[in-house]
Design a protein around this motif. Sequence first.
Motif, PDB file in Angstrom:
ATOM      1  N   GLN A  69       0.798  -1.221   0.000  1.00 44.13           N
ATOM      2  CA  GLN A  69       0.000   0.000   0.000  1.00 44.13           C
ATOM      3  C   GLN A  69       0.833   1.273   0.000  1.00 44.13           C
ATOM      4  N   GLY A  70       2.144   1.126  -0.157  1.00 46.88           N
ATOM      5  CA  GLY A  70       3.010   2.295  -0.075  1.00 46.88           C
ATOM      6  C   GLY A  70       3.410   2.559   1.362  1.00 46.88           C
ATOM      7  N   GLY A  71       4.251   3.550   1.580  1.00 41.76           N
ATOM      8  CA  GLY A  71       4.711   3.879   2.922  1.00 41.76           C
ATOM      9  C   GLY A  71       6.070   3.257   3.224  1.00 41.76           C
ATOM     10  N   PHE A  72       6.681   3.727   4.299  1.00 36.09           N
ATOM     11  CA  PHE A  72       8.006   3.268   4.672  1.00 36.09           C
ATOM     12  C   PHE A  72       7.951   1.924   5.391  1.00 36.09           C
ATOM     13  N   LEU A  73       8.957   1.097   5.138  1.00 38.96           N
ATOM     14  CA  LEU A  73       9.136  -0.181   5.823  1.00 38.96           C
ATOM     15  C   LEU A  73      10.580  -0.279   6.304  1.00 38.96           C
ATOM     16  N   ASN A 110       0.378   9.184  -2.929  1.00 43.06           N
ATOM     17  CA  ASN A 110      -0.694   8.343  -3.461  1.00 43.06           C
ATOM     18  C   ASN A 110      -0.382   7.690  -4.803  1.00 43.06           C
ATOM     19  N   ASP A 111       0.848   7.880  -5.317  1.00 46.12           N
ATOM     20  CA  ASP A 111       1.224   7.232  -6.565  1.00 46.12           C
ATOM     21  C   ASP A 111       1.591   5.770  -6.307  1.00 46.12           C
ATOM     22  N   LYS A 112       1.123   4.885  -7.174  1.00 45.02           N
ATOM     23  CA  LYS A 112       1.494   3.474  -7.110  1.00 45.02           C
ATOM     24  C   LYS A 112       2.699   3.260  -8.018  1.00 45.02           C
ATOM     25  N   ILE A 113       3.773   2.760  -7.456  1.00 45.04           N
ATOM     26  CA  ILE A 113       5.005   2.562  -8.203  1.00 45.04           C
ATOM     27  C   ILE A 113       5.149   1.081  -8.550  1.00 45.04           C
TER      28      ILE A 113
END
Length: 306
Positions: free
Chosen positions: A177-181, A220-223
């Motif tokens: 879903q995006g975001g830092f891991l 909100n961009d899907k990479i």
Amino acid sequence: MDNNQLFVEYYKEWVSIYKEGAIRPITLSKYKMAISWLEKLVPNLKICDLDRISYQKLINDYAKYHERQTTMDFHHQIKGSILDAVDEGLISKDPTRKAIIKGKTPSEKKPKYLNQFELHNLLTSLNLKDSVNWDWFILLVAKTGMRFSEALALTPEDFDFSKQVVSINKTWDYKGQGGFLPTKNKSSVRKVQLDWKTVMQFSQLVKDLPSDEPIFVKSNDKIYNSTVNGVLFRLCKKADIPTISIHGLRHTHASLLLYAGVSIASVARRLGHASMTTTQKTYLHIIQELENQDVDIVMRSLANLS
């Protein structure tokens, strides 16, 4: 536990109990993919019927669709659950013992990395605009050898231009879903030295960007990995060089350092490998080639002593 239970149901439960929340999502997805193959290949196999012959047949059937290394990975993913079933008394003997790992004929392998001349041609063909684009991303990966997810997670504050370093301390969840891991492992948290030209270029590129937001990912961009690989593919074609992937740029970076005489230990640290063993296995062919060159140097040096 019931040894009349279907093996695929036992394996699903085993993955849920022992793997979910304990391993990275990308690794967990491989275990869940193994569930799909068990449902396809042995949907009716009970734990009590799991012996060496039935297990070998499962591995053989899987190998019809996969190369040997992929079959080996599948074997290891399944084996852990079976050994636990042995410990629990559901199976009397380890059916995975002496399993023969097969695989279909490997497809023709694409080049994994570029040589120095080819990389130079690639980098000179980049369209490095005043604003961020994927060409800048490709340049940075080529210059640092960082992983795709690590480069996506970079923010302006990760750069210390005065010390000429970039800090790698997180990844970007581009498959979710995006975001830092977190990084792949503890060794992946590292500082990578930058050359002065890259420092000058990126200090100008990121100076007006939000300090704590990803440089290459807009909100909100899907990479997709395939998107960036497509950009790199077109650039390689334009430069008339072998087509490689973004991960191939990481291999290129490491191979050029090794050919330049940089130690395996230093390359391992720069790449964020958990141990030098990983580096040695990945770049064994290069290391062997360099060792052969070393032997020639030693023999010439000894001959000159007389």
